[in-house]
Design a protein around this motif. Structure first.
Motif, PDB file in Angstrom:
ATOM      1  N   TYR A   1       0.839  -1.202   0.000  1.00  0.00           N
ATOM      2  CA  TYR A   1       0.000   0.000   0.000  1.00  0.00           C
ATOM      3  C   TYR A   1       0.870   1.246   0.000  1.00  0.00           C
ATOM      4  N   MET A   2       0.624   2.131  -0.954  1.00  0.00           N
ATOM      5  CA  MET A   2       1.322   3.411  -1.012  1.00  0.00           C
ATOM      6  C   MET A   2       0.319   4.510  -1.310  1.00  0.00           C
ATOM      7  N   SER A   3       0.632   5.707  -0.830  1.00  0.00           N
ATOM      8  CA  SER A   3      -0.300   6.822  -0.988  1.00  0.00           C
ATOM      9  C   SER A   3       0.451   8.135  -1.073  1.00  0.00           C
ATOM     10  N   TRP A   4      -0.225   9.126  -1.666  1.00  0.00           N
ATOM     11  CA  TRP A   4       0.294  10.487  -1.737  1.00  0.00           C
ATOM     12  C   TRP A   4      -0.693  11.418  -1.045  1.00  0.00           C
ATOM     13  N   TYR A   5      -0.147  12.296  -0.194  1.00  0.00           N
ATOM     14  CA  TYR A   5      -0.943  13.315   0.490  1.00  0.00           C
ATOM     15  C   TYR A   5      -0.328  14.682   0.197  1.00  0.00           C
ATOM     16  N   ARG A   6      -1.172  15.692   0.230  1.00  0.00           N
ATOM     17  CA  ARG A   6      -0.677  17.053   0.233  1.00  0.00           C
ATOM     18  C   ARG A   6      -1.093  17.710   1.541  1.00  0.00           C
ATOM     19  N   GLN A   7      -0.225  18.579   2.045  1.00  0.00           N
ATOM     20  CA  GLN A   7      -0.505  19.243   3.310  1.00  0.00           C
ATOM     21  C   GLN A   7      -0.427  20.752   3.133  1.00  0.00           C
TER      22      GLN A   7
ATOM     23  N   MET B   1      -5.437  22.656   6.628  1.00  0.00           N
ATOM     24  CA  MET B   1      -6.238  21.703   5.850  1.00  0.00           C
ATOM     25  C   MET B   1      -5.936  20.259   6.199  1.00  0.00           C
ATOM     26  N   GLY B   2      -4.938  20.029   7.019  1.00  0.00           N
ATOM     27  CA  GLY B   2      -4.592  18.659   7.359  1.00  0.00           C
ATOM     28  C   GLY B   2      -3.884  17.953   6.215  1.00  0.00           C
ATOM     29  N   LEU B   3      -3.971  16.641   6.206  1.00  0.00           N
ATOM     30  CA  LEU B   3      -3.374  15.807   5.160  1.00  0.00           C
ATOM     31  C   LEU B   3      -4.498  15.365   4.229  1.00  0.00           C
ATOM     32  N   ARG B   4      -4.404  15.732   2.977  1.00  0.00           N
ATOM     33  CA  ARG B   4      -5.449  15.363   2.030  1.00  0.00           C
ATOM     34  C   ARG B   4      -4.915  14.340   1.031  1.00  0.00           C
TER      35      ARG B   4
ATOM     36  N   GLU C   1      -9.057  12.101  -2.292  1.00  0.00           N
ATOM     37  CA  GLU C   1      -9.948  13.251  -2.108  1.00  0.00           C
ATOM     38  C   GLU C   1      -9.710  14.353  -3.143  1.00  0.00           C
ATOM     39  N   VAL C   2      -8.448  14.569  -3.510  1.00  0.00           N
ATOM     40  CA  VAL C   2      -8.103  15.717  -4.358  1.00  0.00           C
ATOM     41  C   VAL C   2      -7.218  15.282  -5.527  1.00  0.00           C
ATOM     42  N   PRO C   3      -7.717  14.465  -6.451  1.00  0.00           N
ATOM     43  CA  PRO C   3      -6.874  13.905  -7.515  1.00  0.00           C
ATOM     44  C   PRO C   3      -6.653  14.810  -8.733  1.00  0.00           C
ATOM     45  N   ASN C   4      -7.473  15.849  -8.888  1.00  0.00           N
ATOM     46  CA  ASN C   4      -7.408  16.651 -10.106  1.00  0.00           C
ATOM     47  C   ASN C   4      -6.057  17.349 -10.263  1.00  0.00           C
ATOM     48  N   GLY C   5      -5.476  17.205 -11.454  1.00  0.00           N
ATOM     49  CA  GLY C   5      -4.191  17.830 -11.752  1.00  0.00           C
ATOM     50  C   GLY C   5      -3.002  16.934 -11.482  1.00  0.00           C
ATOM     51  N   TYR C   6      -3.272  15.725 -10.998  1.00  0.00           N
ATOM     52  CA  TYR C   6      -2.200  14.782 -10.656  1.00  0.00           C
ATOM     53  C   TYR C   6      -2.445  13.424 -11.317  1.00  0.00           C
ATOM     54  N   ASN C   7      -1.359  12.796 -11.738  1.00  0.00           N
ATOM     55  CA  ASN C   7      -1.424  11.425 -12.239  1.00  0.00           C
ATOM     56  C   ASN C   7      -0.443  10.560 -11.472  1.00  0.00           C
ATOM     57  N   VAL C   8      -0.767   9.282 -11.339  1.00  0.00           N
ATOM     58  CA  VAL C   8       0.152   8.343 -10.717  1.00  0.00           C
ATOM     59  C   VAL C   8       0.193   7.061 -11.529  1.00  0.00           C
ATOM     60  N   SER C   9       1.231   6.284 -11.284  1.00  0.00           N
ATOM     61  CA  SER C   9       1.339   4.940 -11.837  1.00  0.00           C
ATOM     62  C   SER C   9       2.090   4.091 -10.829  1.00  0.00           C
ATOM     63  N   ARG C  10       1.912   2.800 -10.900  1.00  0.00           N
ATOM     64  CA  ARG C  10       2.608   1.891  -9.974  1.00  0.00           C
ATOM     65  C   ARG C  10       3.053   0.662 -10.773  1.00  0.00           C
TER      66      ARG C  10
ATOM     67  N   ARG D   1     -13.176  -2.646   2.873  1.00  0.00           N
ATOM     68  CA  ARG D   1     -12.894  -2.616   1.437  1.00  0.00           C
ATOM     69  C   ARG D   1     -12.662  -1.209   0.902  1.00  0.00           C
ATOM     70  N   ASP D   2     -12.734  -0.221   1.797  1.00  0.00           N
ATOM     71  CA  ASP D   2     -12.660   1.161   1.343  1.00  0.00           C
ATOM     72  C   ASP D   2     -11.281   1.527   0.809  1.00  0.00           C
ATOM     73  N   ASP D   3     -10.233   1.047   1.437  1.00  0.00           N
ATOM     74  CA  ASP D   3      -8.841   1.262   1.035  1.00  0.00           C
ATOM     75  C   ASP D   3      -8.334   2.673   1.265  1.00  0.00           C
ATOM     76  N   LYS D   4      -9.220   3.629   1.490  1.00  0.00           N
ATOM     77  CA  LYS D   4      -8.780   5.013   1.651  1.00  0.00           C
ATOM     78  C   LYS D   4      -8.695   5.377   3.124  1.00  0.00           C
ATOM     79  N   ILE D   5      -7.628   6.072   3.481  1.00  0.00           N
ATOM     80  CA  ILE D   5      -7.490   6.618   4.826  1.00  0.00           C
ATOM     81  C   ILE D   5      -7.569   8.132   4.690  1.00  0.00           C
ATOM     82  N   ILE D   6      -8.624   8.713   5.261  1.00  0.00           N
ATOM     83  CA  ILE D   6      -8.863  10.149   5.166  1.00  0.00           C
ATOM     84  C   ILE D   6      -8.547  10.786   6.514  1.00  0.00           C
ATOM     85  N   PHE D   7      -7.702  11.819   6.492  1.00  0.00           N
ATOM     86  CA  PHE D   7      -7.278  12.471   7.728  1.00  0.00           C
ATOM     87  C   PHE D   7      -8.097  13.720   8.034  1.00  0.00           C
ATOM     88  N   GLY D   8      -8.222  14.011   9.327  1.00  0.00           N
ATOM     89  CA  GLY D   8      -8.819  15.259   9.764  1.00  0.00           C
ATOM     90  C   GLY D   8      -7.834  16.405   9.630  1.00  0.00           C
TER      91      GLY D   8
END
Lengths: 112, 111
Positions: free
Chosen positions: A31-37, A41-44, A59-68, B95-102
């Motif tokens: 599992y890998m993820s990208w957040y912006r801070q 606004m916290g971590l989105r 939550e906020v994918p517009n303007g970004y692309n990813v690949s794995r 099954r959600d897979d997403k972790i959403i932070f406050g």
């Protein structure tokens, strides 16, 4: 183990330029993820991946692309940078989504 | 949907206790707690899975109330090193897979 590494640490772009933020992990995490801070606004969540070849929007994918393409790497691409994308970007990895996430040191991006 | 954290900020003196709350408008599968010091990356504290078990170690513990869709983080006899911003992250289902932070709770400990 290097853990989660991100490059570059700092980047300044002009509006309209494209670039790729690199993220790599050596823990064999699926599992890998990208957040912006942004301040206040916290971590989105931008995009995430549950394994090689599988990505999905956050939550906020517009303007970004990813690949794995590999388990180790999860690059984030900005196709046409905008000032609204000025932020600190964190990459994180974990064994699975319900496990401890390890965060990289972050990339501070400024778009002029 | 982003969980709501309260309070937004807390100032304590060393040795005092603090409680940080995290609530959701939807049912939760898990709640994750992280702490971030200024200029650094977030660091994992604990995860609570559906089941209500309270977890913790030493002077930091947390609870998860599934019915109220809430979690609380308890910091007992706070130390200067506890200063930072605390984030809760939530998963809606297995099954959600997403972790959403406050948005985070800023904690400042005074000597």
């Amino acid at each position: 183990n290097a853990g989660v590494t991100q490059t570059p640490k700092f980047q300044v772009l002009k509006t309209g330029q494209s670039m790729t933020l690199q993220c790599a992990q050596d823990m064999n995490h699926e599992y890998m993820s990208w957040y912006r801070q942004d301040p206040g606004m916290g971590l989105r969540l931008i995009h995430y991946s549950v394994g090689a070849g599988i990505t999905d929007q956050g939550e906020v994918p517009n303007g970004y692309n990813v690949s794995r393409s590999t388990t180790e790497d999860f690059p984030l691409r900005l196709l046409s940078a905008a000032p609204s994308q000025t932020s600190v970007y964190f990459c994180a990895s974990s064994y699975a989504e319900s496990y401890e996430q390890f965060f990289g040191p972050g990339t501070r991006l400024t778009v002029l | 949907q982003q969980p709501v954290q309260s309070p937004q900020a807390v100032i304590l003196r060393e040795g005092e206790d603090a409680v940080i709350n995290c609530s959701s408008s939807k049912a939760l599968y898990s709640v994750h707690w992280y702490r971030q010091k200024h200029g650094e990356a977030p660091v994992f504290l604990m995860i609570l899975l559906k089941g209500g078990e309270q977890k913790g170690h030493e002077k930091i513990s947390a609870s998860f109330n599934e019915k109220k869709q809430q979690s609380s983080l308890y910091l007992t006899a706070s130390q200067l090193s506890y200063s930072g911003t605390y984030f809760c992250g939530t998963e809606m289902s297995r099954r959600d897979d997403k972790i959403i932070f406050g948005k985070g709770t800023r904690l400042h400990i005074l000597p």
